[in-house]
Enzyme design. Structure first.
Site, short mmCIF file in Angstrom:
data_model
loop_
_atom_site.label_atom_id
_atom_site.label_comp_id
_atom_site.label_asym_id
_atom_site.label_seq_id
_atom_site.Cartn_x
_atom_site.Cartn_y
_atom_site.Cartn_z
N GLY A 366 0.82 -1.20 0.00
CA GLY A 366 0.00 0.00 0.00
C GLY A 366 0.85 1.25 0.00
N PRO A 367 0.21 2.40 -0.12
CG PRO A 367 -1.33 3.94 -0.88
CD PRO A 367 -1.23 2.58 -0.27
N PRO A 368 2.65 4.84 1.16
CG PRO A 368 4.57 5.96 0.49
CD PRO A 368 3.25 5.51 -0.01
N GLY A 369 2.64 5.62 4.67
CA GLY A 369 1.86 6.28 5.71
C GLY A 369 0.54 5.63 6.03
N GLY A 371 0.26 2.69 7.64
CA GLY A 371 0.36 1.90 8.87
C GLY A 371 0.79 0.47 8.68
CE LYS A 372 3.27 -0.29 3.21
NZ LYS A 372 2.97 1.16 3.23
CB THR A 373 6.15 -0.23 9.48
OG1 THR A 373 6.65 -0.14 8.15
CG2 THR A 373 7.28 -0.64 10.41
CB SER A 698 -5.11 3.08 -16.47
OG SER A 698 -4.18 3.95 -15.89
CE LYS A 741 -5.55 4.20 -11.70
NZ LYS A 741 -5.77 3.46 -12.96
#
Length: 807
Positions: A366-369, A371-373, A698, A741
């Site tokens: 997913g995008p940065p920020g 909460g993955k980490t 796209s 998007k």
């Protein structure tokens, strides 16, 4: 003189006082000496001597839990015994010699002379006149005698006189009594052998018991022999070691060094190492003993053995199987993330049902920020496991994963084993952060080294170059994080279960800010006790005009910025002292106060014109940092039909532009575009922000719509964004990164979005607030896109094409 009568079945019956024995079973045909110390027992002995011709009924009470002779759990079986001698042992006890006569069963209980009496009958008829034995019983007798002889030979616990008596006696009942008395059996088992009425069944039980005890005695003998041999070897080694110590002392060797080696070997034996690892470590220890203390190789071997001892081999934590607790922890730490949380709870449920040891390999993308980490830490807390993290960004050397061979100077194990040492358990939650940022060069490909680590079929025997022995990683729960899957090699991606962590909508960011970010930043900046309130409108203003992201990292920075300004303001006003504690400071953050705290707005959505313009259309693009707007501008001028494409576009996007022009040229009549317009004009397509590379299919319908607007010299509808791949025949194919998007469209004030019909099912997973904020139109063909963007003159601008659908 024996005082008894014959039972109607031919069995002896007698009325005798009862003597309860503690955890001891008296058998007939045996003589034992016991001490009787209870008042009732002494009185029973006296009663038997005076009134019953020295005869008494002896029964074991321990196995029956009997304390009083008239309890409901009185002994039912025992032995009629003759008191051969009795003498006063002390003032309060007797020493009595009892000779067992026959086994008996209690058939009646009574009381006489204030003592409990029992009427008993013999279990085998008249024991003093046994009937002739049948051939089968004779066979059992001889089998028992032969088996007992073998037991005596193996155990060495039977004296020759008793063995001779057993081999000489021809009475099966007597032989069973003698053998049962001699064997080292538990009280419960002896009671079973005593109480068995059927002689044949009793003999078979005795025979089976002797065989089992013979086997046990043989095993004991074998074990004792091995232990003695081992002790002899140990003693020999001790003597040799003492001699070796004296020799080393004469040679000037340090005794402390020997103690160090002994300590290392002791620790190796106590660590529970696998056999292969233990053998390798002991081999290196033997090499170390032969080396001089100052030898460079000795230092290498010492370091190697220390790593073997420091790594966890059997230590592990126990997973907490409470699903409700785990779900509560995950919800406390992170908002939304439904897919990721469901997958963790599924793993816990499977662990609870099957106790499976193999850990899954998860990859949060997913995008940065988003909460993955931090989600990895929450997973560890929910499971009750230790947590370790390795950042793979910029790692380009295979040895950083697998380690260097210990022959190199300064060699160390790779990051995997270094982290396992920090974890101190074999089943931590192991976070491989930024796995998509791995790179490679002439030193090797670290992604290839990770193939073994992240393969559940292989990682139970992961071999580090430094360690050179297999290490079990199968119990580790690996979690990888990535912003994009495109840069991850396919073999590595195939080993991981990909879970998408999409960006957040405005309402989601609002809840994250209120529940997590604001309390956290206020506490970190010393305002945890102050009364600070952020109005929803102020938070929305920060989200819309001061951040432009899919995650919440910049949102947290802006909130932290506000908190620092408020902390400075509180100190300037004298708060934070005993007279004015910080808890009495209060502020309400409104939209009007944000300019003072954060300055002017950073983003004003200048990319999107509020009015429509000829040749300008807006596409939606996905990037590693989330979704973004993709304006497409087209102009025409006198020429020969040449197509010019600028804006740092990739090959795929350039092909999409050529496909769009070819499609429009083939459909010129249907679109009311004269054919000469394609030959007398040149077309220049430009995508702004030329420093940023752009690629992907796209933008096909966006390029086609921009070209058509230029050809028709008509402006498309305003505030419309679109995405979809265009084929040469005019079909609109589905795209990916839908949520990012749509969030980009929301951030830029778009009201209408055109999507491929194939993406309609994907919207079911999106939040309702996103769908309510946008008017979404599904299309299957490019003609439907053009019909919506360029309505007929008589059709109002807000009316949709009948071929479109709105959600």
């Amino acid at each position: 003189m024996k005082i008894f009568s014959l039972h109607p079945e031919g069995r002896i019956t007698e009325k005798l006082p009862i003597l309860l024995l503690d955890d001891f079973v008296l058998f007939p045909d045996t003589v034992v000496s016991i001490v009787v110390s209870t008042p009732k027992g002494i009185k029973a002995i006296d009663e038997a001597i005076v009134y019953n011709g020295n005869r008494i009924f002896a029964a074991c009470k321990s196995a029956f839990g009997c304390r009083d002779p008239f309890d409901t759990e009185n002994p039912r079986y025992g032995t009629v015994a003759y008191i051969q001698r009795h003498m006063s042992h002390t003032d309060i006890s007797y020493r009595v010699v009892l000779q067992g006569e026959y086994r008996a069963e209690v058939i009646k209980r009574s009381k006489k002379n204030n003592l409990p009496y029992v009427t008993v009958r013999s279990l085998i008829g008249n024991p003093y006149y046994p009937p002739p034995e049948e051939p089968e019983l004779v066979a059992l007798l001889r089998s028992i005698q032969q088996s007992f002889s073998q037991y005596a030979e193996v155990s060495k616990k039977v004296n020759q006189e008793l063995l001779s008596d057993v081999l000489r006696i021809e009475n099966l009942e007597k032989v069973c009594n003698l053998v049962s008395h001699t064997l080292p059996l538990k009280t419960e088992r002896k009671l079973e052998l005593l109480a068995q009425e059927d002689l044949k069944a009793r003999a078979q039980q005795v025979y089976e018991t002797i065989e089992r005890e013979t086997e046990v005695a043989s095993l004991q003998k074998s074990i004792a022999s091995k232990v003695k041999s081992r002790m002899d070897k140990t003693q020999r080694e001790y003597i040799l070691n003492e001699q070796l110590k004296e020799i080393r002392k004469e040679l000037g060797k340090d005794e402390a060094e020997e103690d160090e080696f002994d300590e290392i070997e002791k620790n190796l034996n106590a660590r529970g190492l696998p056999e292969e690892v233990l053998a390798k470590a002991k081999k290196e220890l033997r090499r170390l003993k032969r080396l001089q203390a100052m030898s460079p190789e000795a230092g290498v071997l010492r370091g190697y053995l220390e790593w073997i001892l420091d790594l966890p081999w059997i230590e592990q934590t126990t997973d907490n199987p409470d699903l409700e607790r785990a779900e509560t922890i995950l919800n406390e730490d992170h908002y939304n993330m439904k897919k990721a949380k469901e997958r963790i709870l599924e793993y816990l449920a499977v662990r609870k049902l099957t106790d499976a040891t193999r850990g899954p390999i998860l990859c949060f993308v997913g995008p940065p920020g988003t909460g993955k980490t931090s989600l990895g830490r929450s997973v560890a807390r929910a499971l009750g496991r230790n947590f370790v993290r390795v950042s793979l960004g910029g790692v380009r050397d295979e040895a950083e994963i697998r380690g260097h061979r210990k022959t190199y100077v300064g060699a160390l194990p790779g990051k995997i084993l270094q982290s396992m040492k920090k974890a101190a358990t074999i089943n931590p939650v192991f976070l491989l952060d930024e796995i998509d940022k791995l790179s490679s060069d002439f030193r090797g490909d670290p992604a290839a080294a990770l193939l073994e680590v992240l393969d559940p079929e292989q990682n139970n025997a992961f071999v580090d170059h430094y360690l050179e022995v297999p290490y079990n990683l199968s119990k580790v729960l690996f979690i990888a994080t990535a912003n994009s899957l495109h840069t991850i090699p396919h073999p590595l991606l195939d080993r991981m279960e990909v879970i998408e962590v999409p960006g957040y909508g405005e309402n989601e960011k609002l809840q994250i800010a209120k529940q997590y970010l604001i309390p956290k930043q206020l506490a970190e900046n010393g305002l945890g006790e102050a009364h600070i309130t952020f109005q929803d409108e102020a938070i929305f203003d920060i989200i819309r005009y001061r951040t432009m992201e899919s995650g919440v990292r910049n949102l947290e920075r802006e909130i932290a910025h506000c908190s620092r300004k408020l902390a400075r303001e509180a100190l300037a006003k004298g708060y934070g002292t005993e007279e004015k504690p910080i808890g009495s400071f209060s502020r309400t953050i409104r939209v009007s106060t944000l300019s003072k705290l954060l300055g002017n707005r950073k983003y004003k959505h200048d990319l999107v014109y509020t009015e429509s313009r000829i040749g300008v259309c807006y596409g939606l693009a996905w990037t590693e940092t989330g979704g973004t707007m993709l304006p497409v501008e087209t102009v025409r001028f006198e020429g020969s039909g040449e197509l010019i494409i600028t804006g740092n576009l990739g090959d795929v996007m350039k092909e999409s532009a050529r496909i769009a022009l070819s499609f429009l040229r083939s459909m010129g009549q249907e679109l009311n575009v004269p054919n000469e317009n394609f030959t007398k004009y040149d077309f220049h397509i430009h995508v702004p922000e030329g420093a940023i590379p752009k690629d992907g299919p796209s933008a096909g319908i966006t390029l086609a719509s921009s070209l058509l607007s230029c050809l028709l010299q008509r402006a498309p509808r305003s505030l419309v964004a679109m995405t979809g791949e265009l084929t040469l025949t005019g079909r609109v194919l589905p795209i990916g990164g839908l949520k990012e998007k749509l969030l980009a469209a929301l951030r830029n004030g778009i009201t209408n979005v055109i999507l491929p019909q194939g993406n309609k099912e994907d919207l079911e997973e999106l939040d309702k607030d996103i769908l309510r904020a946008l008017s979404i139109h599904y299309v299957e063909k490019a003609a439907e896109v053009f019909a919506f963007l360029f309505p007929q003159e008589e059709t109002p601008a807000t009316t949709l094409s009948p071929e479109s659908s709105t959600l």
